[in-house]
Write a protein that holds these residues in place. Structure first.
Motif, PDB file in Angstrom:
ATOM      1  N   THR A 258       4.996  -4.354  -7.759  1.00 20.38           N
ATOM      2  CA  THR A 258       4.662  -3.589  -6.563  1.00 20.38           C
ATOM      3  C   THR A 258       4.633  -2.077  -6.804  1.00 20.38           C
ATOM      4  OG1 THR A 258       7.002  -3.764  -5.932  1.00 20.38           O
ATOM      5  CG2 THR A 258       5.485  -5.307  -4.897  1.00 20.38           C
ATOM      6  N   LYS A 259       5.608  -1.546  -7.540  1.00 20.22           N
ATOM      7  CA  LYS A 259       5.645  -0.099  -7.738  1.00 20.22           C
ATOM      8  C   LYS A 259       4.475   0.384  -8.580  1.00 20.22           C
ATOM      9  CE  LYS A 259      10.599   0.529  -7.005  1.00 20.22           C
ATOM     10  NZ  LYS A 259      11.895   0.958  -7.559  1.00 20.22           N
ATOM     11  N   ASP A 260       4.021  -0.427  -9.544  1.00 24.41           N
ATOM     12  CA  ASP A 260       2.829  -0.054 -10.302  1.00 24.41           C
ATOM     13  C   ASP A 260       1.605  -0.080  -9.398  1.00 24.41           C
ATOM     14  OD1 ASP A 260       4.150   0.398 -12.657  1.00 24.41           O
ATOM     15  OD2 ASP A 260       3.700  -1.566 -13.531  1.00 24.41           O
ATOM     16  N   GLN A 261       1.505  -1.075  -8.538  1.00 20.15           N
ATOM     17  CA  GLN A 261       0.363  -1.156  -7.628  1.00 20.15           C
ATOM     18  C   GLN A 261       0.348   0.029  -6.662  1.00 20.15           C
ATOM     19  OE1 GLN A 261       0.019  -5.005  -5.748  1.00 20.15           O
ATOM     20  NE2 GLN A 261      -0.045  -6.102  -7.699  1.00 20.15           N
ATOM     21  N   TRP A 262       1.514   0.490  -6.281  1.00 24.08           N
ATOM     22  CA  TRP A 262       1.610   1.682  -5.430  1.00 24.08           C
ATOM     23  C   TRP A 262       0.948   2.875  -6.116  1.00 24.08           C
ATOM     24  CZ3 TRP A 262       3.480   3.209  -0.634  1.00 24.08           C
ATOM     25  CH2 TRP A 262       3.801   4.552  -0.468  1.00 24.08           C
ATOM     26  N   ASN A 263       1.135   2.993  -7.427  1.00 28.42           N
ATOM     27  CA  ASN A 263       0.583   4.126  -8.180  1.00 28.42           C
ATOM     28  C   ASN A 263      -0.854   3.903  -8.637  1.00 28.42           C
ATOM     29  OD1 ASN A 263       3.002   5.676  -8.088  1.00 28.42           O
ATOM     30  ND2 ASN A 263       3.868   4.434  -9.734  1.00 28.42           N
ATOM     31  N   GLN A 264      -1.374   2.683  -8.476  1.00 32.60           N
ATOM     32  CA  GLN A 264      -2.720   2.377  -8.947  1.00 32.60           C
ATOM     33  C   GLN A 264      -3.788   2.509  -7.857  1.00 32.60           C
ATOM     34  OE1 GLN A 264      -1.745  -1.505 -10.614  1.00 32.60           O
ATOM     35  NE2 GLN A 264      -1.888  -0.713 -12.688  1.00 32.60           N
ATOM     36  N   GLY A 265      -3.385   2.902  -6.687  1.00 34.39           N
ATOM     37  CA  GLY A 265      -4.352   3.112  -5.609  1.00 34.39           C
ATOM     38  C   GLY A 265      -4.181   4.498  -5.016  1.00 34.39           C
ATOM     39  N   ARG A 266      -5.181   4.944  -4.267  1.00 29.50           N
ATOM     40  CA  ARG A 266      -5.057   6.258  -3.631  1.00 29.50           C
ATOM     41  C   ARG A 266      -4.484   6.095  -2.221  1.00 29.50           C
ATOM     42  NH1 ARG A 266      -8.988   7.714   0.035  1.00 29.50           N
ATOM     43  NH2 ARG A 266     -10.888   6.441   0.149  1.00 29.50           N
ATOM     44  N   PRO A 267      -3.688   7.047  -1.773  1.00 27.42           N
ATOM     45  CA  PRO A 267      -3.065   6.937  -0.455  1.00 27.42           C
ATOM     46  C   PRO A 267      -4.105   6.971   0.666  1.00 27.42           C
ATOM     47  CG  PRO A 267      -1.989   8.623  -1.795  1.00 27.42           C
ATOM     48  CD  PRO A 267      -3.250   8.253  -2.495  1.00 27.42           C
ATOM     49  N   VAL A 268      -3.890   6.171   1.684  1.00 23.29           N
ATOM     50  CA  VAL A 268      -4.686   6.227   2.911  1.00 23.29           C
ATOM     51  C   VAL A 268      -3.727   6.206   4.087  1.00 23.29           C
ATOM     52  CG1 VAL A 268      -6.761   5.152   1.934  1.00 23.29           C
ATOM     53  CG2 VAL A 268      -4.978   3.705   2.925  1.00 23.29           C
ATOM     54  N   SER A 269      -4.203   6.668   5.217  1.00 23.62           N
ATOM     55  CA  SER A 269      -3.370   6.683   6.421  1.00 23.62           C
ATOM     56  C   SER A 269      -3.535   5.379   7.186  1.00 23.62           C
ATOM     57  CB  SER A 269      -3.764   7.858   7.315  1.00 23.62           C
ATOM     58  OG  SER A 269      -5.070   7.639   7.862  1.00 23.62           O
ATOM     59  N   ALA A 271      -4.607   5.106  10.143  1.00 24.86           N
ATOM     60  CA  ALA A 271      -5.889   5.167  10.856  1.00 24.86           C
ATOM     61  C   ALA A 271      -7.082   4.862   9.948  1.00 24.86           C
ATOM     62  CB  ALA A 271      -6.062   6.545  11.500  1.00 24.86           C
ATOM     63  N   GLU A 272      -6.903   5.060   8.634  1.00 19.74           N
ATOM     64  CA  GLU A 272      -7.998   4.855   7.674  1.00 19.74           C
ATOM     65  C   GLU A 272      -8.033   3.443   7.101  1.00 19.74           C
ATOM     66  OE1 GLU A 272      -8.404   9.266   5.615  1.00 19.74           O
ATOM     67  OE2 GLU A 272      -6.731   7.957   5.014  1.00 19.74           O
ATOM     68  N   LEU A 273      -7.104   2.586   7.471  1.00 20.54           N
ATOM     69  CA  LEU A 273      -7.006   1.260   6.861  1.00 20.54           C
ATOM     70  C   LEU A 273      -8.308   0.477   6.967  1.00 20.54           C
ATOM     71  CD1 LEU A 273      -3.492  -0.162   7.817  1.00 20.54           C
ATOM     72  CD2 LEU A 273      -4.327   0.460   5.547  1.00 20.54           C
ATOM     73  N   GLN A 274      -8.663  -0.146   5.850  1.00 17.92           N
ATOM     74  CA  GLN A 274      -9.827  -1.016   5.772  1.00 17.92           C
ATOM     75  C   GLN A 274      -9.410  -2.323   5.104  1.00 17.92           C
ATOM     76  OE1 GLN A 274     -12.883   0.997   3.576  1.00 17.92           O
ATOM     77  NE2 GLN A 274     -13.013   2.720   5.005  1.00 17.92           N
ATOM     78  N   PRO A 275     -10.154  -3.422   5.348  1.00 19.68           N
ATOM     79  CA  PRO A 275      -9.843  -4.673   4.667  1.00 19.68           C
ATOM     80  C   PRO A 275      -9.763  -4.480   3.148  1.00 19.68           C
ATOM     81  CG  PRO A 275     -11.401  -5.083   6.406  1.00 19.68           C
ATOM     82  CD  PRO A 275     -11.257  -3.594   6.328  1.00 19.68           C
ATOM     83  N   GLY A 276      -8.732  -5.038   2.555  1.00 19.09           N
ATOM     84  CA  GLY A 276      -8.504  -4.901   1.117  1.00 19.09           C
ATOM     85  C   GLY A 276      -7.438  -3.888   0.767  1.00 19.09           C
ATOM     86  N   ASP A 277      -7.137  -2.953   1.679  1.00 18.21           N
ATOM     87  CA  ASP A 277      -6.088  -1.968   1.409  1.00 18.21           C
ATOM     88  C   ASP A 277      -4.740  -2.677   1.294  1.00 18.21           C
ATOM     89  OD1 ASP A 277      -7.962   0.017   1.515  1.00 18.21           O
ATOM     90  OD2 ASP A 277      -7.448   0.703   3.535  1.00 18.21           O
ATOM     91  N   LEU A 278      -3.865  -2.102   0.483  1.00 20.11           N
ATOM     92  CA  LEU A 278      -2.540  -2.685   0.275  1.00 20.11           C
ATOM     93  C   LEU A 278      -1.530  -2.022   1.208  1.00 20.11           C
ATOM     94  CD1 LEU A 278      -2.422  -2.966  -3.624  1.00 20.11           C
ATOM     95  CD2 LEU A 278      -3.355  -4.575  -1.940  1.00 20.11           C
ATOM     96  N   VAL A 279      -0.701  -2.846   1.809  1.00 20.37           N
ATOM     97  CA  VAL A 279       0.348  -2.364   2.706  1.00 20.37           C
ATOM     98  C   VAL A 279       1.696  -2.620   2.040  1.00 20.37           C
ATOM     99  CG1 VAL A 279       1.349  -2.505   5.013  1.00 20.37           C
ATOM    100  CG2 VAL A 279      -1.106  -2.961   4.688  1.00 20.37           C
ATOM    101  N   TYR A 321       0.460   3.014   2.519  1.00 24.74           N
ATOM    102  CA  TYR A 321      -0.780   2.265   2.310  1.00 24.74           C
ATOM    103  C   TYR A 321      -1.514   2.824   1.095  1.00 24.74           C
ATOM    104  CZ  TYR A 321       0.449   1.937   7.272  1.00 24.74           C
ATOM    105  OH  TYR A 321       1.138   1.789   8.439  1.00 24.74           O
ATOM    106  N   ARG A 322      -2.160   1.965   0.345  1.00 22.12           N
ATOM    107  CA  ARG A 322      -2.913   2.367  -0.827  1.00 22.12           C
ATOM    108  C   ARG A 322      -4.228   1.604  -0.885  1.00 22.12           C
ATOM    109  NH1 ARG A 322       0.438   5.714  -0.650  1.00 22.12           N
ATOM    110  NH2 ARG A 322       1.665   6.656  -2.340  1.00 22.12           N
ATOM    111  N   ARG A 323      -5.244   2.286  -1.436  1.00 23.33           N
ATOM    112  CA  ARG A 323      -6.559   1.660  -1.603  1.00 23.33           C
ATOM    113  C   ARG A 323      -6.896   1.563  -3.087  1.00 23.33           C
ATOM    114  NH1 ARG A 323     -10.707   4.150   2.201  1.00 23.33           N
ATOM    115  NH2 ARG A 323      -9.390   2.903   3.620  1.00 23.33           N
ATOM    116  N   PRO A 324      -6.906   0.375  -3.670  1.00 22.96           N
ATOM    117  CA  PRO A 324      -7.258   0.222  -5.091  1.00 22.96           C
ATOM    118  C   PRO A 324      -8.745   0.479  -5.328  1.00 22.96           C
ATOM    119  CG  PRO A 324      -6.007  -1.678  -4.259  1.00 22.96           C
ATOM    120  CD  PRO A 324      -6.456  -0.886  -3.079  1.00 22.96           C
ATOM    121  N   GLY A 325      -9.110   0.498  -6.609  1.00 25.34           N
ATOM    122  CA  GLY A 325     -10.520   0.600  -6.965  1.00 25.34           C
ATOM    123  C   GLY A 325     -11.004   2.017  -7.128  1.00 25.34           C
TER     124      GLY A 325
END
Length: 325
Positions: A258-269, A271-279, A321-325
Motif C-alpha cells: 500500500t505505501k508503495d502504491q501511495w507513492n506511485q500515483g499523483r495526489p487528487v482531491s 472532488a476530483e475522484l474518477q473511477p480507477g483512483d485509489l482510496v 487519494y491517488r491516481r496511477p498511470g
C-alpha cells in the motif's frame, strides 16, 4: 435451551479470542453480528499493517534476488575477458623476454639491441603497461559491478532475514485470523454468510473508457473472489493485490504494497475522484487501499473470511487519494 447454549458457546469463543476478559461472574448476552464485526475490524486493523509489511519485504527480496542474478550474469563475461587479456599480456611478455623485441617496436621503446637483461625487462614493462591500459576500462566496469553486487548481497541477506521473521509472524497471524473467523461463524451461523451482498448495484457506478475506468471494471470483475493476505491473484486477493491486478489489466504496474502504491500515483482531491483512483485508509499507517468506481463507492478486499466486494467510500478513516498511470 438452544438459544442459551448458542449464547454460551459464543461467549466462550469471544473469551478465547481475547475480546472478553475475565472479571466478576456476570451473565453475558450473545453479541450481535454488528458487535462481532466491530471487534473483528478493530483487531484486523492491528494485523493488516504486519501483513502489508510482509508484502513490502517479500516484494523487495524478490526484486533484489533478480538483480543479484542480473549482476552476476554481467560480471562473469567481464571477468573472463579480463582474465583472457591478462593471459595474453603474460604470454607476449614471456615471448619478448625469450626472443627479443621486434625491431620496429623495439626502436620506439628502447635504445640499442634488446639483448641485455635490462633492455628486455624494460620492454616487458612497456608492453605489459600498454596491454593493461587496453583492458583497464573492462576491469574498471567489472570492479564497479562487483562492488554493487557486494552491497546488494548485504541488503538482500538482511531482507531475507526479515522475510523469514515475518513469515514466522505470518503463521501466528493466521492462527489469530482463524479465531476471528470462528467468531464470524458463531455470529452468522455459516462461514459463507457475510454482512451483505458483494454487489450493491451497477459496478462500476460510473463507467469511463479510459485507463482508470477499465481498471475499475477489472476490479468489479473480481468481486466475489476470496480475501487471502499476501495474494495478488488469480484466485484470491488482499487489498493491495486487488488494486495491483486491476491496474495491471490496463498496463500500469503497481507494487504489491500500500505505501508503495501511495507513492506511485499523483495526489487528487475528493472532488476530483474518477473511477480507477485509489482510496487509502488509516492516516499514518496506510494499511488499506481500495479502488474508486464512482457514485461514492469503492471495490476492495476487506479481510480474511470476506471477499472482494463493493462498499461505500466511507468504510474507514481516509488518508487520501491517488491516481496511477
Amino acid at each position: 435451551m438452544r438459544r442459551a447454549a448458542v449464547a454460551r458457546s459464543l461467549v466462550c469463543a469471544l473469551a478465547a479470542a481475547g475480546i472478553i476478559f475475565s472479571g466478576p461472574a456476570v451473565a453475558q448476552a450473545a453479541p450481535s453480528p454488528s458487535t462481532v464485526e466491530a471487534q473483528i475490524d478493530k483487531q484486523w486493523n492491528q494485523l493488516e499493517p504486519v501483513i502489508e509489511q510482509y508484502n513490502d519485504v517479500h516484494g523487495k527480496l524478490i526484486k533484489n534476488r533478480a538483480q543479484q542474478k542480473k549482476l552476476a550474469a554481467q560480471i562473469t563475461p567481464l571477468e573472463a575477458k579480463v582474465d583472457a587479456a591478462m593471459r595474453q599480456v603474460r604470454g607476449m611478455a614471456i615471448d619478448a623476454y625469450k626472443q627479443g623485441a621486434p625491431n620496429a617496436v623495439n626502436a620506439l621503446l628502447v635504445t640499442g639491441s634488446p639483448t641485455g637483461l635490462t633492455d628486455k625487462l624494460l620492454y616487458l614493462d612497456q608492453l605489459a603497461r600498454q596491454q593493461r591500459e587496453q583492458i583497464a576500462g573492462v576491469a574498471a566496469l567489472r570492479d564497479k559491478l562487483t562492488a554493487t553486487k557486494t552491497d546488494l548481497d548485504v541488503v538482500t541477506k538482511a531482507n531475507a532475514a526479515r522475510d523469514v521473521d515475518l513469515a514466522q509472524r505470518k503463521t501466528a497471524i493466521e492462527k489469530k485470523i482463524t479465531s476471528l473467523q470462528k467468531l464470524r461463524i458463531q455470529a452468522y451461523g455459516s462461514a459463507d454468510v457475510n454482512d451483505g451482498p458483494f454487489r450493491l448495484g451497477p459496478c462500476p457506478v460510473d463507467y469511463t473508457n479510459d485507463k482508470g475506468g477499465r481498471a475499475a471494471q477489472r476490479a468489479c470483475d473480481l468481486i466475489g473472489k476470496p480475501y487471502v493476505f499476501g495474494s495478488a491473484g488469480p484466485n484470491s486477493y488482499d487489498c493491495s493485490g486487488l488494486t495491483q491486478e486491476a491496474w495491471a489489466g490496463v498496463g500500469v504496474h503497481l507494487d504489491h504494497y500500500t505505501k508503495d502504491q501511495w507513492n506511485q500515483g499523483r495526489p487528487v482531491s475528493r472532488a476530483e475522484l474518477q473511477p480507477g483512483d485509489l482510496v487509502f485508509y488509516y492516516p499514518g499507517s496506510l494499511h488499506h487501499v481500495s479502488i474508486y468506481i464512482g457514485g461514492g463507492m469503492v471495490v476492495h478486499a476487506p479481510h480474511t473470511g470476506d471477499h472482494v466486494r463493493m462498499a461505500t467510500i466511507e468504510r474507514g478513516p481516509i488518508a487520501g487519494y491517488r491516481r496511477p498511470g
